[in-house]
Design a protein around this motif. Structure first.
Motif, PDB file in Angstrom:
ATOM      1  N   GLN A  15     -28.714  -5.002   9.136  1.00 38.33           N
ATOM      2  CA  GLN A  15     -27.839  -4.099   9.321  1.00 38.33           C
ATOM      3  C   GLN A  15     -26.406  -4.167   8.380  1.00 38.33           C
ATOM      4  OE1 GLN A  15     -28.057  -0.599  10.078  1.00 38.33           O
ATOM      5  NE2 GLN A  15     -26.580  -0.272   8.720  1.00 38.33           N
ATOM      6  N   THR A  61     -18.040  -2.624  16.875  1.00 38.41           N
ATOM      7  CA  THR A  61     -19.058  -2.100  17.493  1.00 38.41           C
ATOM      8  C   THR A  61     -19.492  -1.126  16.147  1.00 38.41           C
ATOM      9  OG1 THR A  61     -21.044  -1.839  18.433  1.00 38.41           O
ATOM     10  CG2 THR A  61     -18.482  -1.270  18.472  1.00 38.41           C
ATOM     11  N   ASP A  62     -20.643  -0.557  16.021  1.00 36.26           N
ATOM     12  CA  ASP A  62     -20.763   1.130  15.595  1.00 36.26           C
ATOM     13  C   ASP A  62     -22.035   1.644  16.361  1.00 36.26           C
ATOM     14  OD1 ASP A  62     -23.750  -0.233  15.728  1.00 36.26           O
ATOM     15  OD2 ASP A  62     -23.848  -0.637  13.517  1.00 36.26           O
ATOM     16  N   ASN A 106     -24.320   2.308  17.117  1.00 36.49           N
ATOM     17  CA  ASN A 106     -25.687   1.653  17.750  1.00 36.49           C
ATOM     18  C   ASN A 106     -25.541   0.473  19.061  1.00 36.49           C
ATOM     19  OD1 ASN A 106     -27.709   3.495  16.507  1.00 36.49           O
ATOM     20  ND2 ASN A 106     -27.321   2.904  14.571  1.00 36.49           N
ATOM     21  N   ASN A 107     -24.301   0.524  18.897  1.00 33.90           N
ATOM     22  CA  ASN A 107     -23.441  -0.630  19.746  1.00 33.90           C
ATOM     23  C   ASN A 107     -24.117  -2.296  19.265  1.00 33.90           C
ATOM     24  OD1 ASN A 107     -21.963  -1.536  21.930  1.00 33.90           O
ATOM     25  ND2 ASN A 107     -23.943  -1.489  23.454  1.00 33.90           N
ATOM     26  N   LEU A 108     -23.755  -2.782  17.949  1.00 32.97           N
ATOM     27  CA  LEU A 108     -24.505  -3.601  17.729  1.00 32.97           C
ATOM     28  C   LEU A 108     -23.137  -3.909  17.204  1.00 32.97           C
ATOM     29  CD1 LEU A 108     -26.449  -2.476  14.153  1.00 32.97           C
ATOM     30  CD2 LEU A 108     -27.117  -3.277  16.969  1.00 32.97           C
ATOM     31  N   GLY A 154     -22.699  11.834  18.800  1.00 36.32           N
ATOM     32  CA  GLY A 154     -23.229  10.349  18.745  1.00 36.32           C
ATOM     33  C   GLY A 154     -21.406   9.711  19.932  1.00 36.32           C
ATOM     34  N   ASN A 178     -18.910  10.430  23.893  1.00 37.46           N
ATOM     35  CA  ASN A 178     -20.071   9.991  23.499  1.00 37.46           C
ATOM     36  C   ASN A 178     -20.667  11.623  23.282  1.00 37.46           C
ATOM     37  OD1 ASN A 178     -22.790   9.791  21.859  1.00 37.46           O
ATOM     38  ND2 ASN A 178     -23.571  10.787  24.705  1.00 37.46           N
TER      39      ASN A 178
END
Length: 402
Positions: A88, A122-123, A125-127, A269, A288
């Motif tokens: 990503q 992070t993003d 998606n919690n990456l 989100g 969220n």
């Protein structure tokens, strides 16, 4: 053979990160692995060599532009399997800084705060994003031990902050070159602090697009209390609420509570909610945003067409009641009214009831009205009432039945 960015999972466009090629068994001779990134979203060297006897090799990956890159690693020895990885690459719109620890500390007599400020890039998606430069800017009179830090393999960066002499000090952290990706931390006895963001009716945690919400905390409004009539402004008493940087309508502010409205088109989100005080200091909280978060207002179940409470004045089978609530999701125009796209199911006791009307209260945003007929078979006495929509459940209200 495996190719992985672990523990990081993504790369910031324009930056680099380290990936690892690993083998279950070491090759007996030097082995060249060809690397392919056909989409152009990330750049890798054309090949990497794994020395004889080694089981891994580092690979530098550079983010070129936002998107997903499918990377292939082809070993020179056919005895090893080809490896695949999906990388990503994130631009500013996807990224966010979140506080891991150290926010809202009280300053000591002199010197840095007792604990370091730790943040994570992070993003949604919690990456984790490694190798990014985070720049720190303290408010007047404050200082940091290092003006910038590089995120580690877990996407984290740490700072030692000495706040200024003011009763409310701030530390602004931002991704270098992408100032929109930022986070404001606070310290001091007068610093604003967000303790919770909840449904304005049920006070349960959660944020719904199109719903009425409450944020609780301290030091929001400089000691004042203010209310606003509809249509609501985006600033009240010098106080603003920002959702992912966009101001949202506010209709009540005090030092410890703010009531606000989330537009129905708010991005869903994970996101960041920011309270901006009259002095310009800020407090943030991770939220969220979901499509549904039903909540029934206390005392807001009425005999239809009246102001008589069904909580204190019993209803009977066949009576109609009005339930005033929030968080029921999108609406559409039907005969001059805004009806919900998905109608909730109302439970009176254990009996499910389909509403005869479910939609916005005419002339208001965020306040929904659900009309139902009390069914036969409900036991007399105090009965529970709640509603459910698309798997999301409201708080429970008690009504009187005879």
């Amino acid at each position: 053979m495996k190719l992985s960015l672990y523990p990081a999972a993504g790369i910031v466009a324009g930056l680099t990160a380290s990936a690892t090629l690993t083998l279950a068994t070491a090759p007996s001779a030097d082995m060249t692995v060809q690397l392919q990134a056909p989409d152009g979203n990330a750049a890798l060297p054309a090949s990497v060599k794994i020395p004889a006897g080694a089981t891994s090799a580092a690979v530098t990956v550079t983010g070129v532009r936002a998107g997903v890159e499918d990377v292939t690693a082809v070993p020179g020895d056919p005895g090893y399997e080809t490896a695949f990885a999906r990388v990503q690459v994130a631009g500013a719109a996807l990224l966010k800084l979140v506080a891991i620890s150290g926010d809202h500390q009280l300053p000591v007599a002199s010197g840095a705060l007792p604990d370091p400020i730790v943040v994570r890039l992070t993003d949604a998606n919690n990456l984790a994003y490694a190798g990014a430069r985070i720049v720190a800017t303290p408010s007047a009179g404050g200082s940091v031990a290092t003006a910038a830090a590089i995120t580690d393999a877990h996407g984290q960066a740490a700072f030692r902050w000495t706040p200024g002499p003011a009763t409310a000090s701030q530390l602004q952290l931002a991704l270098d070159g992408l100032p929109a990706v930022s986070l404001t931390l606070t310290s001091g006895s007068a610093a604003p602090v967000v303790t919770a963001v909840v449904n304005a009716a049920s006070f349960a945690g959660g944020v719904a697009a199109g719903g009425l919400q409450t944020v609780t905390g301290v030091n929001f409004a400089g000691g004042q209390t203010a209310t606003a009539g509809y249509p609501w402004p985006t600033a009240l008493g010098g106080v603003q609420v920002l959702l992912n940087g966009a101001a949202v309508p506010v209709f009540y502010v005090s030092d410890t509570q703010i009531n606000f409205y989330v537009p129905p088109d708010a991005p869903q989100g994970t996101g960041v909610l920011t309270v901006v005080t009259p002095s310009g200091t800020q407090a943030t909280a991770a939220v969220n945003v979901t499509p549904f978060e039903p909540g029934i207002f206390s005392g807001a179940v009425l005999h239809a067409g009246t102001a008589i409470s069904a909580v204190t004045t019993p209803v009977t089978a066949g009576d109609y009641i009005e339930i005033y609530c929030t968080g029921l999701g999108l609406t559409h125009a039907v005969g001059g009214l805004q009806e919900t796209v998905i109608a909730p199911v109302v439970f009176i006791g254990a009996v499910p009831v389909t509403p005869v009307y479910s939609g916005l209260t005419p002339g208001l945003a965020g306040l929904y009205q659900v009309d139902v007929q009390v069914p036969a078979g409900v036991a007399p006495g105090i009965e529970s009432l709640l509603m459910s929509v698309s798997g999301a459940h409201s708080n429970q209200i008690s009504i009187a039945v005879q």
